[in-house]
Design a protein around this motif. Structure first.
Motif, PDB file in Angstrom:
ATOM      1  N   GLY A 157      81.341  -4.767 -41.245  1.00  0.00           N
ATOM      2  CA  GLY A 157      82.205  -3.691 -41.689  1.00  0.00           C
ATOM      3  C   GLY A 157      82.338  -2.569 -40.686  1.00  0.00           C
ATOM      4  N   GLY A 158      81.860  -2.770 -39.471  1.00  0.00           N
ATOM      5  CA  GLY A 158      81.981  -1.756 -38.431  1.00  0.00           C
ATOM      6  C   GLY A 158      80.712  -1.641 -37.619  1.00  0.00           C
ATOM      7  N   VAL A 159      80.841  -1.105 -36.420  1.00  0.00           N
ATOM      8  CA  VAL A 159      79.685  -0.925 -35.540  1.00  0.00           C
ATOM      9  C   VAL A 159      78.656  -0.017 -36.215  1.00  0.00           C
ATOM     10  N   GLY A 160      77.423  -0.504 -36.290  1.00  0.00           N
ATOM     11  CA  GLY A 160      76.355   0.283 -36.880  1.00  0.00           C
ATOM     12  C   GLY A 160      76.288   0.244 -38.388  1.00  0.00           C
ATOM     13  N   SER A 161      77.165  -0.517 -39.031  1.00  0.00           N
ATOM     14  CA  SER A 161      77.103  -0.642 -40.488  1.00  0.00           C
ATOM     15  C   SER A 161      75.840  -1.411 -40.875  1.00  0.00           C
ATOM     16  N   ALA A 162      75.470  -1.312 -42.140  1.00  0.00           N
ATOM     17  CA  ALA A 162      74.249  -1.987 -42.598  1.00  0.00           C
ATOM     18  C   ALA A 162      74.334  -3.488 -42.368  1.00  0.00           C
ATOM     19  N   ASN A 163      75.530  -4.077 -42.567  1.00  0.00           N
ATOM     20  CA  ASN A 163      75.631  -5.527 -42.367  1.00  0.00           C
ATOM     21  C   ASN A 163      75.623  -5.902 -40.887  1.00  0.00           C
ATOM     22  N   HIS A 164      76.116  -5.003 -40.037  1.00  0.00           N
ATOM     23  CA  HIS A 164      75.982  -5.237 -38.594  1.00  0.00           C
ATOM     24  C   HIS A 164      74.509  -5.293 -38.204  1.00  0.00           C
ATOM     25  N   LEU A 165      73.723  -4.330 -38.671  1.00  0.00           N
ATOM     26  CA  LEU A 165      72.319  -4.294 -38.307  1.00  0.00           C
ATOM     27  C   LEU A 165      71.535  -5.439 -38.934  1.00  0.00           C
ATOM     28  N   ALA A 166      71.942  -5.857 -40.138  1.00  0.00           N
ATOM     29  CA  ALA A 166      71.294  -7.021 -40.758  1.00  0.00           C
ATOM     30  C   ALA A 166      71.465  -8.246 -39.876  1.00  0.00           C
ATOM     31  N   ALA A 167      72.664  -8.420 -39.306  1.00  0.00           N
ATOM     32  CA  ALA A 167      72.922  -9.560 -38.426  1.00  0.00           C
ATOM     33  C   ALA A 167      72.211  -9.405 -37.090  1.00  0.00           C
ATOM     34  N   ALA A 168      72.184  -8.171 -36.562  1.00  0.00           N
ATOM     35  CA  ALA A 168      71.499  -7.942 -35.291  1.00  0.00           C
ATOM     36  C   ALA A 168      70.009  -8.249 -35.416  1.00  0.00           C
ATOM     37  N   GLN A 169      69.430  -7.853 -36.522  1.00  0.00           N
ATOM     38  CA  GLN A 169      68.014  -8.147 -36.737  1.00  0.00           C
ATOM     39  C   GLN A 169      67.794  -9.653 -36.915  1.00  0.00           C
ATOM     40  N   PHE A 170      68.732 -10.310 -37.592  1.00  0.00           N
ATOM     41  CA  PHE A 170      68.674 -11.761 -37.759  1.00  0.00           C
ATOM     42  C   PHE A 170      68.665 -12.448 -36.390  1.00  0.00           C
ATOM     43  N   GLY A 171      69.588 -12.042 -35.524  1.00  0.00           N
ATOM     44  CA  GLY A 171      69.651 -12.643 -34.204  1.00  0.00           C
ATOM     45  C   GLY A 171      68.378 -12.430 -33.401  1.00  0.00           C
ATOM     46  N   ALA A 172      67.819 -11.209 -33.503  1.00  0.00           N
ATOM     47  CA  ALA A 172      66.615 -10.894 -32.738  1.00  0.00           C
ATOM     48  C   ALA A 172      65.416 -11.698 -33.223  1.00  0.00           C
ATOM     49  N   LEU A 173      65.208 -11.753 -34.532  1.00  0.00           N
ATOM     50  CA  LEU A 173      64.033 -12.450 -35.057  1.00  0.00           C
ATOM     51  C   LEU A 173      64.167 -13.966 -34.952  1.00  0.00           C
ATOM     52  N   ALA A 174      65.407 -14.469 -35.043  1.00  0.00           N
ATOM     53  CA  ALA A 174      65.620 -15.909 -34.915  1.00  0.00           C
ATOM     54  C   ALA A 174      65.729 -16.339 -33.459  1.00  0.00           C
ATOM     55  N   ASN A 175      65.777 -15.349 -32.550  1.00  0.00           N
ATOM     56  CA  ASN A 175      65.904 -15.606 -31.119  1.00  0.00           C
ATOM     57  C   ASN A 175      67.174 -16.408 -30.806  1.00  0.00           C
ATOM     58  N   VAL A 176      68.300 -15.934 -31.369  1.00  0.00           N
ATOM     59  CA  VAL A 176      69.590 -16.570 -31.099  1.00  0.00           C
ATOM     60  C   VAL A 176      70.563 -15.506 -30.592  1.00  0.00           C
ATOM     61  N   ASP A 177      71.468 -15.934 -29.722  1.00  0.00           N
ATOM     62  CA  ASP A 177      72.492 -15.054 -29.164  1.00  0.00           C
ATOM     63  C   ASP A 177      73.782 -15.273 -29.947  1.00  0.00           C
ATOM     64  N   ILE A 178      74.173 -14.299 -30.760  1.00  0.00           N
ATOM     65  CA  ILE A 178      75.384 -14.392 -31.572  1.00  0.00           C
ATOM     66  C   ILE A 178      76.264 -13.186 -31.260  1.00  0.00           C
ATOM     67  N   THR A 179      77.564 -13.358 -31.392  1.00  0.00           N
ATOM     68  CA  THR A 179      78.516 -12.343 -30.942  1.00  0.00           C
ATOM     69  C   THR A 179      79.093 -11.562 -32.108  1.00  0.00           C
ATOM     70  N   HIS A 180      79.032 -10.245 -31.995  1.00  0.00           N
ATOM     71  CA  HIS A 180      79.496  -9.360 -33.061  1.00  0.00           C
ATOM     72  C   HIS A 180      80.987  -9.070 -32.922  1.00  0.00           C
ATOM     73  N   VAL A 181      81.700  -9.154 -34.062  1.00  0.00           N
ATOM     74  CA  VAL A 181      83.119  -8.784 -34.126  1.00  0.00           C
ATOM     75  C   VAL A 181      83.263  -7.754 -35.249  1.00  0.00           C
ATOM     76  N   PRO A 182      83.419  -6.468 -34.926  1.00  0.00           N
ATOM     77  CA  PRO A 182      83.506  -5.440 -35.978  1.00  0.00           C
ATOM     78  C   PRO A 182      84.895  -5.371 -36.601  1.00  0.00           C
ATOM     79  N   TYR A 183      84.922  -5.057 -37.892  1.00  0.00           N
ATOM     80  CA  TYR A 183      86.174  -4.856 -38.632  1.00  0.00           C
ATOM     81  C   TYR A 183      86.091  -3.521 -39.353  1.00  0.00           C
ATOM     82  N   ARG A 184      87.202  -3.113 -39.922  1.00  0.00           N
ATOM     83  CA  ARG A 184      87.220  -1.874 -40.717  1.00  0.00           C
ATOM     84  C   ARG A 184      86.922  -2.225 -42.177  1.00  0.00           C
TER      85      ARG A 184
END
Length: 322
Positions: A157-184
């Motif tokens: 839902g946007g850069v820095g949104s709760a769901n953005h950070l949920a995914a960023a933490q997922f990528g970090a803990l799972a050790n996977v490189d995934i690409t973020h696409v922000p929306y409004r």
């Protein structure tokens, strides 16, 4: 006998003022409950139910007002700077724990600048893919992400949104490189799932559960540490990514200097809604979990989550989006 009469008189002296106080009109005729996000978001429904209940009981009209901007910081700061006269309250998501780090230009600290009232509810989020996605389960998605670093895309839902950070933490803990696409907003990200623009999205159950129940989408995992009682068939992401948790919650705050008597009365009225049938039903339908556990629990949660999200933000190199 005399001791019993003395105790009864003392009890009466304590309860009588509280009964009178409960009947007093709220000190202002209209109260704004500020939601610092655009109208139509997941906070709107519970906030409006709460506003209706408070209007019935408090001798004032409580209205919900959406004030989006700066990732929720604009509305939160407005409440923090409001007169502590009972006319302005804040209804916000767990994004309030993100603001001190991500929107540092606001010079805003919710622990310093706001008076906590209560966590209203926990709101799980789910990792959602389209029903015909090639990912039948979370291990399949993780295997693809590891095989093709940077190729899988997720929306938010946007850069820095709760769901953005949920995914960023997922990528970090799972050790996977995934690409973020922000929306409004998450609704746009969900639409992008269906058009094939992105592979998956993290969205609150209020936003994505209907898609799952209608058979249009799959939920591969939930962000709470354990399975969600309303949808026990969906695994917790932590079952495949040890240590993962991205709690999301809705909470209410008041201006910091709200008089103690008014603060106490508001807290008491909110906690009395734990058994409100309509609110419970709305939350249960969305797999949200009622809390209404008071200011101490909110302070403890916020104190723990501000540094935790600061670490996620700094590690991922996320910058605020005004």
């Amino acid at each position: 006998m005399q001791r019993r009469q003395a105790l009864l008189l003392a009890a009466g002296a304590m309860t009588a003022p509280s009964l009178i106080h409960a009947q007093e009109a709220w000190p202002v005729r209209q109260v704004r409950i500020i939601i610092p996000f655009a109208a139509g978001g997941p906070q709107d429904v519970p906030a409006r139910i709460i506003a209706d209940r408070l209007s019935r009981r408090m001798g004032a009209t409580f209205i919900v007002e959406n004030r989006p901007g700066v990732g929720g910081g604009l509305g939160a700061q407005q409440v923090a700077r409001s007169e502590p006269d009972g006319a302005t309250l804040l209804f916000i998501s767990s994004s309030i724990a993100i603001l001190p780090t991500l929107q540092a230009q606001l010079n805003f600290d919710p622990l310093r600048d706001l008076a906590p009232l209560t966590v209203v509810c926990d709101v799980p989020a789910g990792l959602m893919v389209r029903a015909d996605s090639r990912f039948a389960d979370l291990p399949a998605l993780l295997a693809a992400a590891r095989a093709q670093p940077g190729i899988l895309t997720y929306g938010s839902g946007g850069v820095g949104s709760a769901n953005h950070l949920a995914a960023a933490q997922f990528g970090a803990l799972a050790n996977v490189d995934i690409t973020h696409v922000p929306y409004r907003g998450v609704s746009q990200a969900v639409n992008a799932i269906y058009t094939g623009e992105i592979d998956f999205v993290f969205g609150s159950t209020i936003e994505v559960l209907a898609h799952y129940r209608q058979g249009r989408a799959r939920l591969l995992g939930m962000t709470l540490p354990n399975r969600v009682p309303a949808v026990p068939e969906i695994p917790a992401i932590a079952e495949f990514v040890p240590g993962y948790a991205a709690p999301n919650w809705f909470a209410m705050f008041a201006p910091k200097a709200l008089p103690e008597a008014l603060h106490g009365r508001l807290v008491a009225e909110l906690l009395a809604m734990r058994n409100d049938e309509d609110l419970l039903n709305r939350l249960n339908t969305a797999a949200a979990i009622m809390r209404m556990d008071g200011p101490a629990a909110l302070t403890a949660q916020l104190s723990a989550e501000i540094p935790r999200w600061r670490e996620v933000i700094q590690r991922a190199g996320i910058r605020g989006d005004s």
